[in-house]
Design a protein around this motif. Sequence first.
Motif, PDB file in Angstrom:
ATOM      1  N   LEU A 354      -7.092 -17.525 -14.615  1.00 32.46           N
ATOM      2  CA  LEU A 354      -6.330 -17.816 -15.834  1.00 32.46           C
ATOM      3  C   LEU A 354      -5.155 -16.870 -16.024  1.00 32.46           C
ATOM      4  O   LEU A 354      -4.077 -17.285 -16.463  1.00 32.46           O
ATOM      5  N   LYS A 355      -5.355 -15.593 -15.705  1.00 33.34           N
ATOM      6  CA  LYS A 355      -4.265 -14.626 -15.875  1.00 33.34           C
ATOM      7  C   LYS A 355      -3.101 -14.969 -14.951  1.00 33.34           C
ATOM      8  O   LYS A 355      -1.948 -15.057 -15.388  1.00 33.34           O
ATOM      9  N   GLU A 356      -3.412 -15.163 -13.678  1.00 35.37           N
ATOM     10  CA  GLU A 356      -2.361 -15.437 -12.703  1.00 35.37           C
ATOM     11  C   GLU A 356      -1.644 -16.761 -12.999  1.00 35.37           C
ATOM     12  O   GLU A 356      -0.415 -16.861 -12.883  1.00 35.37           O
ATOM     13  N   ILE A 357      -2.414 -17.766 -13.411  1.00 30.66           N
ATOM     14  CA  ILE A 357      -1.822 -19.064 -13.760  1.00 30.66           C
ATOM     15  C   ILE A 357      -0.907 -18.922 -14.973  1.00 30.66           C
ATOM     16  O   ILE A 357       0.218 -19.437 -14.993  1.00 30.66           O
ATOM     17  N   GLY A 358      -1.381 -18.215 -15.994  1.00 31.72           N
ATOM     18  CA  GLY A 358      -0.598 -18.047 -17.221  1.00 31.72           C
ATOM     19  C   GLY A 358       0.716 -17.322 -16.985  1.00 31.72           C
ATOM     20  O   GLY A 358       1.771 -17.722 -17.509  1.00 31.72           O
ATOM     21  N   ILE A 359       0.678 -16.252 -16.181  1.00 31.33           N
ATOM     22  CA  ILE A 359       1.904 -15.497 -15.900  1.00 31.33           C
ATOM     23  C   ILE A 359       2.896 -16.380 -15.150  1.00 31.33           C
ATOM     24  O   ILE A 359       4.081 -16.448 -15.496  1.00 31.33           O
ATOM     25  N   ALA A 360       2.408 -17.071 -14.123  1.00 27.33           N
ATOM     26  CA  ALA A 360       3.299 -17.939 -13.350  1.00 27.33           C
ATOM     27  C   ALA A 360       3.905 -19.020 -14.232  1.00 27.33           C
ATOM     28  O   ALA A 360       5.091 -19.347 -14.108  1.00 27.33           O
ATOM     29  N   LYS A 361       3.099 -19.565 -15.159  1.00 27.48           N
ATOM     30  CA  LYS A 361       3.567 -20.696 -15.973  1.00 27.48           C
ATOM     31  C   LYS A 361       4.722 -20.315 -16.888  1.00 27.48           C
ATOM     32  O   LYS A 361       5.621 -21.133 -17.134  1.00 27.48           O
ATOM     33  N   PHE A 362       4.745 -19.079 -17.414  1.00 28.08           N
ATOM     34  CA  PHE A 362       5.865 -18.762 -18.293  1.00 28.08           C
ATOM     35  C   PHE A 362       7.013 -18.044 -17.557  1.00 28.08           C
ATOM     36  O   PHE A 362       8.126 -17.991 -18.061  1.00 28.08           O
ATOM     37  N   VAL A 363       6.756 -17.548 -16.364  1.00 23.58           N
ATOM     38  CA  VAL A 363       7.817 -16.874 -15.613  1.00 23.58           C
ATOM     39  C   VAL A 363       8.618 -17.855 -14.762  1.00 23.58           C
ATOM     40  O   VAL A 363       9.852 -17.841 -14.759  1.00 23.58           O
ATOM     41  N   VAL A 364       7.922 -18.734 -14.029  1.00 27.34           N
ATOM     42  CA  VAL A 364       8.595 -19.526 -12.997  1.00 27.34           C
ATOM     43  C   VAL A 364       9.546 -20.584 -13.572  1.00 27.34           C
ATOM     44  O   VAL A 364      10.704 -20.673 -13.134  1.00 27.34           O
ATOM     45  N   PRO A 365       9.133 -21.430 -14.524  1.00 26.26           N
ATOM     46  CA  PRO A 365      10.099 -22.408 -15.048  1.00 26.26           C
ATOM     47  C   PRO A 365      11.332 -21.760 -15.684  1.00 26.26           C
ATOM     48  O   PRO A 365      12.446 -22.267 -15.525  1.00 26.26           O
ATOM     49  N   SER A 366      11.144 -20.629 -16.363  1.00 27.57           N
ATOM     50  CA  SER A 366      12.299 -19.927 -16.948  1.00 27.57           C
ATOM     51  C   SER A 366      13.235 -19.428 -15.862  1.00 27.57           C
ATOM     52  O   SER A 366      14.464 -19.508 -15.977  1.00 27.57           O
ATOM     53  N   ILE A 402       7.830 -26.388 -22.056  1.00 27.56           N
ATOM     54  CA  ILE A 402       7.063 -26.891 -23.199  1.00 27.56           C
ATOM     55  C   ILE A 402       5.780 -27.563 -22.710  1.00 27.56           C
ATOM     56  O   ILE A 402       4.718 -27.409 -23.315  1.00 27.56           O
ATOM     57  N   ALA A 403       5.882 -28.312 -21.611  1.00 28.82           N
ATOM     58  CA  ALA A 403       4.741 -29.085 -21.114  1.00 28.82           C
ATOM     59  C   ALA A 403       3.613 -28.183 -20.630  1.00 28.82           C
ATOM     60  O   ALA A 403       3.848 -27.066 -20.179  1.00 28.82           O
ATOM     61  N   ASP A 404       2.382 -28.698 -20.717  1.00 32.07           N
ATOM     62  CA  ASP A 404       1.183 -27.974 -20.263  1.00 32.07           C
ATOM     63  C   ASP A 404       1.048 -26.610 -20.928  1.00 32.07           C
ATOM     64  O   ASP A 404       0.599 -25.646 -20.308  1.00 32.07           O
ATOM     65  N   GLY A 405       1.448 -26.528 -22.172  1.00 29.28           N
ATOM     66  CA  GLY A 405       1.370 -25.276 -22.911  1.00 29.28           C
ATOM     67  C   GLY A 405       2.717 -24.571 -22.915  1.00 29.28           C
ATOM     68  O   GLY A 405       3.212 -24.192 -21.849  1.00 29.28           O
ATOM     69  N   PRO A 406       3.356 -24.407 -24.084  1.00 32.19           N
ATOM     70  CA  PRO A 406       4.670 -23.781 -24.146  1.00 32.19           C
ATOM     71  C   PRO A 406       4.619 -22.307 -23.771  1.00 32.19           C
ATOM     72  O   PRO A 406       3.560 -21.664 -23.814  1.00 32.19           O
ATOM     73  N   ASP A 407       5.780 -21.773 -23.416  1.00 34.17           N
ATOM     74  CA  ASP A 407       5.877 -20.370 -22.992  1.00 34.17           C
ATOM     75  C   ASP A 407       5.189 -19.427 -23.970  1.00 34.17           C
ATOM     76  O   ASP A 407       4.469 -18.510 -23.570  1.00 34.17           O
ATOM     77  N   ALA A 408       5.448 -19.643 -25.265  1.00 33.77           N
ATOM     78  CA  ALA A 408       4.930 -18.713 -26.277  1.00 33.77           C
ATOM     79  C   ALA A 408       3.411 -18.608 -26.229  1.00 33.77           C
ATOM     80  O   ALA A 408       2.845 -17.522 -26.421  1.00 33.77           O
ATOM     81  N   VAL A 409       2.730 -19.734 -25.974  1.00 32.20           N
ATOM     82  CA  VAL A 409       1.267 -19.719 -25.918  1.00 32.20           C
ATOM     83  C   VAL A 409       0.784 -18.895 -24.734  1.00 32.20           C
ATOM     84  O   VAL A 409      -0.108 -18.045 -24.860  1.00 32.20           O
ATOM     85  N   HIS A 410       1.378 -19.118 -23.567  1.00 35.60           N
ATOM     86  CA  HIS A 410       0.964 -18.368 -22.379  1.00 35.60           C
ATOM     87  C   HIS A 410       1.279 -16.882 -22.520  1.00 35.60           C
ATOM     88  O   HIS A 410       0.481 -16.028 -22.125  1.00 35.60           O
ATOM     89  N   ILE A 411       2.443 -16.573 -23.093  1.00 34.64           N
ATOM     90  CA  ILE A 411       2.811 -15.174 -23.298  1.00 34.64           C
ATOM     91  C   ILE A 411       1.819 -14.494 -24.225  1.00 34.64           C
ATOM     92  O   ILE A 411       1.370 -13.368 -23.968  1.00 34.64           O
ATOM     93  N   GLN A 412       1.456 -15.172 -25.311  1.00 35.83           N
ATOM     94  CA  GLN A 412       0.508 -14.578 -26.248  1.00 35.83           C
ATOM     95  C   GLN A 412      -0.859 -14.362 -25.594  1.00 35.83           C
ATOM     96  O   GLN A 412      -1.490 -13.324 -25.784  1.00 35.83           O
ATOM     97  N   GLN A 413      -1.303 -15.340 -24.824  1.00 34.18           N
ATOM     98  CA  GLN A 413      -2.603 -15.208 -24.173  1.00 34.18           C
ATOM     99  C   GLN A 413      -2.623 -14.058 -23.183  1.00 34.18           C
ATOM    100  O   GLN A 413      -3.591 -13.288 -23.125  1.00 34.18           O
ATOM    101  N   ILE A 414      -1.557 -13.919 -22.403  1.00 35.24           N
ATOM    102  CA  ILE A 414      -1.495 -12.824 -21.434  1.00 35.24           C
ATOM    103  C   ILE A 414      -1.415 -11.483 -22.161  1.00 35.24           C
ATOM    104  O   ILE A 414      -2.071 -10.509 -21.772  1.00 35.24           O
ATOM    105  N   GLY A 415      -0.616 -11.426 -23.238  1.00 31.67           N
ATOM    106  CA  GLY A 415      -0.529 -10.187 -24.012  1.00 31.67           C
ATOM    107  C   GLY A 415      -1.868  -9.792 -24.613  1.00 31.67           C
ATOM    108  O   GLY A 415      -2.271  -8.610 -24.569  1.00 31.67           O
ATOM    109  N   GLN A 416      -2.584 -10.767 -25.172  1.00 30.26           N
ATOM    110  CA  GLN A 416      -3.900 -10.480 -25.746  1.00 30.26           C
ATOM    111  C   GLN A 416      -4.884 -10.023 -24.678  1.00 30.26           C
ATOM    112  O   GLN A 416      -5.690  -9.113 -24.897  1.00 30.26           O
ATOM    113  N   ARG A 417      -4.794 -10.655 -23.500  1.00 27.09           N
ATOM    114  CA  ARG A 417      -5.674 -10.263 -22.392  1.00 27.09           C
ATOM    115  C   ARG A 417      -5.407  -8.810 -21.991  1.00 27.09           C
ATOM    116  O   ARG A 417      -6.328  -8.044 -21.707  1.00 27.09           O
ATOM    117  N   GLU A 418      -4.137  -8.435 -21.970  1.00 27.84           N
ATOM    118  CA  GLU A 418      -3.803  -7.058 -21.614  1.00 27.84           C
ATOM    119  C   GLU A 418      -4.318  -6.067 -22.650  1.00 27.84           C
ATOM    120  O   GLU A 418      -4.794  -4.980 -22.312  1.00 27.84           O
TER     121      GLU A 418
END
Length: 449
Positions: A354-366, A402-418
């Motif tokens: 989940l961590k690796e997927i979340g980071i890739a999801k908000f970094v790569v499309p941007s 936006i699709a499959d979870g917007p950037d903000a959601v993934h960023i928040q999840q990764i930040g909370q995990r950290e």
Amino acid sequence: MSPFAKETLSKLIKFLEDEVYPAARVAHAQIPADPEARWKTVIPVIADLKEKAKKLGLWNLFLSKAHYPQFGVPLTNLEYGVMAELLGRGGAIASESVNCSAPDTGNMEVLARYASPEQQQKWLVPLLNGDIRSAFSMTERFGAHVVNVHSALELTICVVASSDATNIRTTIRQEGNEIVINGHKWYISGAGDPRCALHLVLGKSDPENKDKYRQQSIVIVPANAPGVKVVRAMSVFGYDDAPEGHCEVIYENVRVPIENLVYGWGKGFEIIQGRLGPGRIHHCMRSVGAAQQALDLMIQRVTNPAKKTFGKFLYEHGTVIADIAKSRAEIDAARLLVYSAALQIDKAKAKGALKEIGIAKFVVPSMACQVIDRAIQAYGAEGVSQDTPLAAMYAGLRTLRIADGPDAVHIQQIGQRELTRADALVKRQEEIRKREKVLAEHYKVKAHM
């Protein structure tokens, strides 16, 4: 890479270079301009490409045998990641040509992992064969509702965001041996395709359940079931993506047999988490390819003698060289992020990545959006026209944020995990300080930090 993966990659490269990339403009030209006909057309050149891909064994490459022994191919997610990047360079036509395009890929994974043998035989096998297509129906329209009215001019609005699947309001209930579905969805990709035979519909089946992650279920709804109404195709930055489309769909008292329930009541949230994990990485793999294609186009443009301005090549002006260098670095860094996530999925499945997927999801499309934007700037007005693929690429990549979870959601999840590491970090630092004190006393010095 395994010998099979190397051989498959070699065949795929040749197939893409010789057959798919040259067909991209042809496929676009074969889509009728007529507003009605464009939704009833199976694009001939893509149909021909699919037959060629099947004969070459370039089919369903996304479905790893390690996770889906009965249906998959002997490729790891990491090996497929290399191939998906190449598919991303060819746009939607490339992925569809080898039966590796969304939303079918995610739906096939759902059916392969969670569906009953009967459901698999009826729906999964035709999807795997490329005989039909499908839609995943989750995102809902009218995501805000009034919860309190203080006066005629003062409203308290509760926004129900589609990025939180627990907010789903489509109802799924059992009546005898049938399931009844009522709801209003939109941006349902694939629902406009004349080959679309099924919708996987997420709805709320147990709203009173104390566990909000057990309130949802997923049901297989035949696309031609009474009560299923495709209202219109939604445009994305002006593109309707016919004949596949991203449609607004109403389900009005749709009845399907109880056998169409996937996996069990209350399993909807679990299923979509299993579906979206690998799907997000597939998107990211293709995004790296799209960014690479944009950089290649940019390099061709700025080194073209016919495009000199004021006696100079475009790359001799301003910051173009810096843009090329930054794009190269960003693409290579993003690729490693995606490979890391794919490798972790291979090791621990989607839930363990989940961590690796979340980071890739908000970094790569941007990243891809940024690279494409630089290429558009180099092309000027031509870059936003239909004469290059850049505008359509940008629209797709910007939408992916936006699709499959917007950037903000993934960023928040990764930040909370950290942040969950905070206590352990403090304890570790305290242990270091204790040992530091002992060392300082031994050497009769004072340690100041």
